[in-house]
Design an enzyme around this catalytic site. Structure first.
Site, PDB file in Angstrom:
ATOM      1  N   HIS A  35      -2.478  -1.111  -4.416  1.00 52.11           N
ATOM      2  CA  HIS A  35      -3.983  -1.060  -4.464  1.00 52.11           C
ATOM      3  C   HIS A  35      -4.492   0.420  -4.321  1.00 52.11           C
ATOM      4  O   HIS A  35      -3.863   1.030  -4.181  1.00 52.11           O
ATOM      5  CB  HIS A  35      -4.609  -2.087  -3.346  1.00 52.11           C
ATOM      6  CG  HIS A  35      -4.391  -1.490  -1.909  1.00 52.11           C
ATOM      7  ND1 HIS A  35      -4.761  -2.300  -0.665  1.00 52.11           N
ATOM      8  CD2 HIS A  35      -3.849  -0.414  -1.520  1.00 52.11           C
ATOM      9  CE1 HIS A  35      -4.598  -1.519   0.345  1.00 52.11           C
ATOM     10  NE2 HIS A  35      -3.845  -0.551  -0.031  1.00 52.11           N
ATOM     11  N   SER A  40       0.802  -1.216  -0.099  1.00 53.79           N
ATOM     12  CA  SER A  40      -0.089   0.006   0.005  1.00 53.79           C
ATOM     13  C   SER A  40       0.788   1.192  -0.002  1.00 53.79           C
ATOM     14  O   SER A  40       1.555   1.493  -0.908  1.00 53.79           O
ATOM     15  CB  SER A  40      -0.978   0.005   1.252  1.00 53.79           C
ATOM     16  OG  SER A  40      -2.069   0.952   1.083  1.00 53.79           O
TER      17      SER A  40
END
Length: 208
Positions: free
Chosen positions: A136, A111
């Site tokens: 993501h 992330s």
């Protein structure tokens, strides 16, 4: 990575930190291990990316720039991700300061951790062989009136677009590829992270 207007500071766990003792002309001097490594221009970014941790990393980056603006800084990352705003404060400082910031993934960079890994100086972004990388789209939630929810939904879409544009710039991937690949959790091995352009090389030994 998460988008939140207010981030509760994660609890800071006191732990036994190893001490290093050095002999100087004035006798012995002891450092905690992280302070000693800071002298070698090494910074650790570990755990959840949140405001307190981000402030510490930013302060160390600025201090090392003041010490020597022409010498590289090494940022070691082992993080599951965290707050977008906290992470962007680190990212912007990395781009702002004069020294090149070399990033090294150890364990995982997921992330916002992956975003910061990719944001290192070109040609100086590395991953250790058994680490993993995950990208993501931003996560977030908000409660309130319908009009407020709409405002925050638009803001998270704006942040998503900004992060995708920056990731495309750092990886060399087309924007449409980034948008597709960040739609869901996308895990990569060390070699896959190199192929994708998040890092430049896998480091197996110190001499590489």
């Amino acid at each position: 990575m998460s988008y939140q207007e207010k981030n509760a500071m994660s609890p800071i766990i006191d732990a036994l930190v190893p001490m290093v003792v050095e002999q100087t002309s004035r006798g012995e001097r002891s450092y905690d291990i992280y302070s000693r490594l800071l002298k070698e221009r090494v910074i650790f970014l570990t755990g959840q990316v949140e405001d307190h941790m981000a402030n510490l990393v930013v302060a160390q980056l600025l201090f090392l720039e003041s010490e020597n603006p022409d010498k590289d800084i090494f940022l070691y990352i082992n993080s599951p991700g965290g707050s977008v705003t906290a992470g962007m404060s680190i990212y912007d400082t990395m781009q702002f300061i004069k020294p090149n910031v070399s990033t090294v993934c150890m364990g995982q960079a997921c992330s916002m951790g992956a975003f910061l890994l990719a944001g290192g100086a070109p040609g100086k972004r590395y991953v250790l062989p058994n680490s993993r990388v995950m990208i993501h789209q931003p996560l977030g939630g908000f409660q309130g009136q319908a009009s407020d929810i709409q405002i925050h939904a638009q803001e998270i879409l704006t942040i998503k677009q900004k992060l995708n544009n920056l990731l495309a710039e750092h990886t060399g991937q087309p924007l449409e590829v980034i948008e597709r690949d960040t739609d869901r959790d996308n895990f990569m091995s060390a070699d896959q992270a190199v192929e994708y352009g998040i890092v430049d090389a896998v480091l197996s030994h110190r001499g590489e």
